[in-house]
Design a protein around this motif. Structure first.
Motif, PDB file in Angstrom:
ATOM      1  N   VAL A  77      11.301   0.269   0.355  1.00 48.90           N
ATOM      2  CA  VAL A  77      11.946  -1.024   0.135  1.00 48.90           C
ATOM      3  C   VAL A  77      13.111  -1.248   1.090  1.00 48.90           C
ATOM      4  N   ASN A  78      13.674  -0.161   1.650  1.00 48.62           N
ATOM      5  CA  ASN A  78      14.790  -0.297   2.598  1.00 48.62           C
ATOM      6  C   ASN A  78      14.551   0.636   3.783  1.00 48.62           C
ATOM      7  N   PRO A  79      13.489   0.387   4.574  1.00 50.76           N
ATOM      8  CA  PRO A  79      13.048   1.338   5.607  1.00 50.76           C
ATOM      9  C   PRO A  79      14.030   1.519   6.756  1.00 50.76           C
ATOM     10  N   ASN A  80      14.938   0.558   6.955  1.00 45.84           N
ATOM     11  CA  ASN A  80      15.867   0.644   8.091  1.00 45.84           C
ATOM     12  C   ASN A  80      17.152   1.396   7.756  1.00 45.84           C
ATOM     13  N   ALA A  81      17.285   1.829   6.505  1.00 42.95           N
ATOM     14  CA  ALA A  81      18.499   2.518   6.094  1.00 42.95           C
ATOM     15  C   ALA A  81      18.496   3.952   6.593  1.00 42.95           C
ATOM     16  N   LEU A  95       0.827  -1.207   0.000  1.00 44.65           N
ATOM     17  CA  LEU A  95       0.000   0.000   0.000  1.00 44.65           C
ATOM     18  C   LEU A  95       0.864   1.261   0.000  1.00 44.65           C
ATOM     19  N   LYS A  96       1.993   1.213   0.711  1.00 43.99           N
ATOM     20  CA  LYS A  96       2.903   2.358   0.699  1.00 43.99           C
ATOM     21  C   LYS A  96       3.444   2.614  -0.703  1.00 43.99           C
ATOM     22  N   LEU A  97       3.820   1.544  -1.405  1.00 42.29           N
ATOM     23  CA  LEU A  97       4.333   1.695  -2.761  1.00 42.29           C
ATOM     24  C   LEU A  97       3.281   2.268  -3.695  1.00 42.29           C
ATOM     25  N   LEU A 147      -3.021  -7.135 -12.371  1.00 42.13           N
ATOM     26  CA  LEU A 147      -2.349  -8.379 -12.019  1.00 42.13           C
ATOM     27  C   LEU A 147      -0.976  -8.490 -12.660  1.00 42.13           C
ATOM     28  N   ASN A 148      -0.838  -7.983 -13.888  1.00 42.46           N
ATOM     29  CA  ASN A 148       0.436  -8.134 -14.590  1.00 42.46           C
ATOM     30  C   ASN A 148       1.580  -7.403 -13.903  1.00 42.46           C
ATOM     31  N   GLU A 149       1.269  -6.310 -13.208  1.00 48.76           N
ATOM     32  CA  GLU A 149       2.308  -5.515 -12.559  1.00 48.76           C
ATOM     33  C   GLU A 149       2.404  -5.773 -11.067  1.00 48.76           C
ATOM     34  N   LEU A 150       1.446  -6.517 -10.506  1.00 46.10           N
ATOM     35  CA  LEU A 150       1.442  -6.756  -9.070  1.00 46.10           C
ATOM     36  C   LEU A 150       2.704  -7.491  -8.627  1.00 46.10           C
ATOM     37  N   ARG A 151       3.163  -8.426  -9.454  1.00 43.92           N
ATOM     38  CA  ARG A 151       4.345  -9.212  -9.102  1.00 43.92           C
ATOM     39  C   ARG A 151       5.543  -8.304  -8.818  1.00 43.92           C
ATOM     40  N   SER A 152       5.713  -7.282  -9.645  1.00 43.82           N
ATOM     41  CA  SER A 152       6.845  -6.374  -9.471  1.00 43.82           C
ATOM     42  C   SER A 152       6.787  -5.683  -8.117  1.00 43.82           C
ATOM     43  N   LEU A 153       5.606  -5.236  -7.720  1.00 43.37           N
ATOM     44  CA  LEU A 153       5.483  -4.539  -6.446  1.00 43.37           C
ATOM     45  C   LEU A 153       5.691  -5.485  -5.264  1.00 43.37           C
ATOM     46  N   ILE A 154       5.217  -6.722  -5.390  1.00 47.41           N
ATOM     47  CA  ILE A 154       5.399  -7.696  -4.305  1.00 47.41           C
ATOM     48  C   ILE A 154       6.882  -7.968  -4.089  1.00 47.41           C
ATOM     49  N   PHE A 155       7.598  -8.193  -5.179  1.00 41.41           N
ATOM     50  CA  PHE A 155       9.026  -8.485  -5.050  1.00 41.41           C
ATOM     51  C   PHE A 155       9.800  -7.256  -4.607  1.00 41.41           C
ATOM     52  N   ALA A 156       9.406  -6.084  -5.073  1.00 39.19           N
ATOM     53  CA  ALA A 156      10.075  -4.862  -4.633  1.00 39.19           C
ATOM     54  C   ALA A 156       9.897  -4.661  -3.134  1.00 39.19           C
ATOM     55  N   ALA A 157       8.701  -4.967  -2.638  1.00 36.38           N
ATOM     56  CA  ALA A 157       8.405  -4.778  -1.219  1.00 36.38           C
ATOM     57  C   ALA A 157       9.183  -5.729  -0.324  1.00 36.38           C
ATOM     58  N   THR A 158       9.614  -6.867  -0.869  1.00 35.88           N
ATOM     59  CA  THR A 158      10.310  -7.859  -0.051  1.00 35.88           C
ATOM     60  C   THR A 158      11.790  -7.997  -0.413  1.00 35.88           C
ATOM     61  N   GLY A 206      15.324  -3.609 -13.165  1.00 31.93           N
ATOM     62  CA  GLY A 206      16.378  -2.688 -12.752  1.00 31.93           C
ATOM     63  C   GLY A 206      16.710  -2.812 -11.273  1.00 31.93           C
ATOM     64  N   LEU A 207      15.686  -2.988 -10.455  1.00 32.90           N
ATOM     65  CA  LEU A 207      15.896  -3.114  -9.008  1.00 32.90           C
ATOM     66  C   LEU A 207      16.757  -4.325  -8.667  1.00 32.90           C
ATOM     67  N   LEU A 208      16.551  -5.428  -9.385  1.00 36.35           N
ATOM     68  CA  LEU A 208      17.233  -6.682  -9.065  1.00 36.35           C
ATOM     69  C   LEU A 208      18.406  -6.987  -9.998  1.00 36.35           C
ATOM     70  N   HIS A 209      18.800  -6.041 -10.836  1.00 31.63           N
ATOM     71  CA  HIS A 209      19.810  -6.335 -11.853  1.00 31.63           C
ATOM     72  C   HIS A 209      21.158  -6.737 -11.264  1.00 31.63           C
ATOM     73  N   ASP A 210      21.442  -6.308 -10.036  1.00 33.34           N
ATOM     74  CA  ASP A 210      22.787  -6.493  -9.481  1.00 33.34           C
ATOM     75  C   ASP A 210      22.820  -7.460  -8.296  1.00 33.34           C
ATOM     76  N   VAL A 211      21.737  -8.208  -8.053  1.00 26.35           N
ATOM     77  CA  VAL A 211      21.715  -9.092  -6.884  1.00 26.35           C
ATOM     78  C   VAL A 211      22.759 -10.209  -7.000  1.00 26.35           C
ATOM     79  N   GLY A 212      23.161 -10.532  -8.217  1.00 21.37           N
ATOM     80  CA  GLY A 212      24.202 -11.535  -8.393  1.00 21.37           C
ATOM     81  C   GLY A 212      25.502 -11.118  -7.724  1.00 21.37           C
ATOM     82  N   ARG A 213      25.750  -9.802  -7.683  1.00 21.66           N
ATOM     83  CA  ARG A 213      26.980  -9.323  -7.043  1.00 21.66           C
ATOM     84  C   ARG A 213      26.923  -9.537  -5.532  1.00 21.66           C
TER      85      ARG A 213
END
Length: 289
Positions: free
Chosen positions: A281-285, A54-56, A80-91, A139-146
């Motif tokens: 997405v990073n509330p503790n920062a 909801l915040k997003l 529905l098509n874009e919901l997945r992006s927000l769910i993963f961004a939130a977690t 774009g958000l997850l492009h660098d998680v491999g690093r």
């Protein structure tokens, strides 16, 4: 003995496993029979995820004229098509918190990742059409491999950083020389193991060589461009000096070009929105701007 990206992902599966509610929601999003009500009910069972979603939806990310107060309404608004992006961004940050390498400033990492996601989204809206949320997640997850590389192979990662700081070769080239694969391949292997759509993980895998992305060459090219812009504003993680925006060639995909004035406005908008989205997405920062 060297390991493949798939073997490394298998070894850390427990560290980067998705929350059960995200797994279930992802499955329903791929089901031809599931509807918004059923998916909303699953998400509502996780109060923290519901609150972040909801915040997003109510952030500058969407610019909605009225406040959205329920998960079901949020699903109706974003689709529905874009919901997945927000769910993963939130977690995202929660999922990778156990992989936080000491050698990486995680606040700076997520700031850069959010900014890249926003640029990718805006480029997609202008050049590829649509709402752009899938490209935001790419774009958000492009660098998680690093993150995986620095966590699981710290000695090799340090060797790669040391060579990259000399500025003679790109990070990707050095990774492939040292490891036999790139961190982009490592990250895309993880996203593929999560059963995310090819349109999301293939651009991540081929972000340095879009011509090899097959049907997703446009998305991979767009991600590469988003990264070039990001390097001008949020310099590449431990890889040398930032690039100046004026040095970039014209931004063109599928024969469509963004005028320099529009590009500068797009970059300015992303910088403003980055405050809101990063705080979610990073509330503790701490504030690092």
């Amino acid at each position: 003995m060297s390991m493949t990206p798939e073997e490394i992902i298998k070894d850390i599966n427990q560290l980067v496993s998705l929350p059960e509610v995200v797994v279930r929601a992802n499955q329903l999003l791929d089901s031809p029979t599931a509807d918004a009500e059923e998916i909303g009910e699953v998400i509502s069972h996780d109060p923290a995820l519901s609150a972040q979603l909801l915040k997003l939806v109510n952030s500058a990310f969407y610019h909605l004229p009225t406040k959205v107060e329920t998960v079901s309404r949020a699903i109706t608004v974003v689709g529905l098509n874009e919901l997945r992006s927000l769910i993963f961004a939130a977690t995202a940050t929660e999922t990778f918190q156990d992989l936080s390498p000491e050698s990486i400033d995680m606040n700076a990492f997520w700031q850069r990742s959010v900014y890249c996601g926003l640029i990718a989204k805006k480029l997609s809206m202008v050049l590829l059409g649509g709402s752009g949320e899938t490209m935001f997640l790419t774009g958000l997850l492009h660098d998680v491999g690093r993150l995986i590389l620095y966590s699981q192979l710290p000695e090799q990662a340090q060797q790669i950083v040391s060579e990259a700081e000399k500025g003679q070769s790109s990070l990707t080239a050095i990774e492939e020389k040292v490891l036999g694969f790139s961190s982009a391949q490592l990250g895309s292997a993880l996203l593929e193991s999560w059963e995310l759509p090819q349109r999301l993980w293939k651009p991540v895998r081929f972000q340095a060589s879009p011509e090899n992305a097959g049907d997703f060459q446009g998305e991979a090219t767009l991600l590469k461009v988003a990264l070039q812009i990001t390097n001008c504003v949020e310099p590449e993680l431990k890889s040398g000096q930032p690039v100046q925006l004026a040095s970039l060639s014209k931004i063109e995909i599928h024969g469509l070009e963004i005028p320099r004035e529009q590009l500068e406005l797009l970059i300015s908008d992303a910088s403003v929105e980055c405050f809101d989205v990063l705080a979610i997405v990073n509330p503790n920062a701490g504030m690092i701007f």
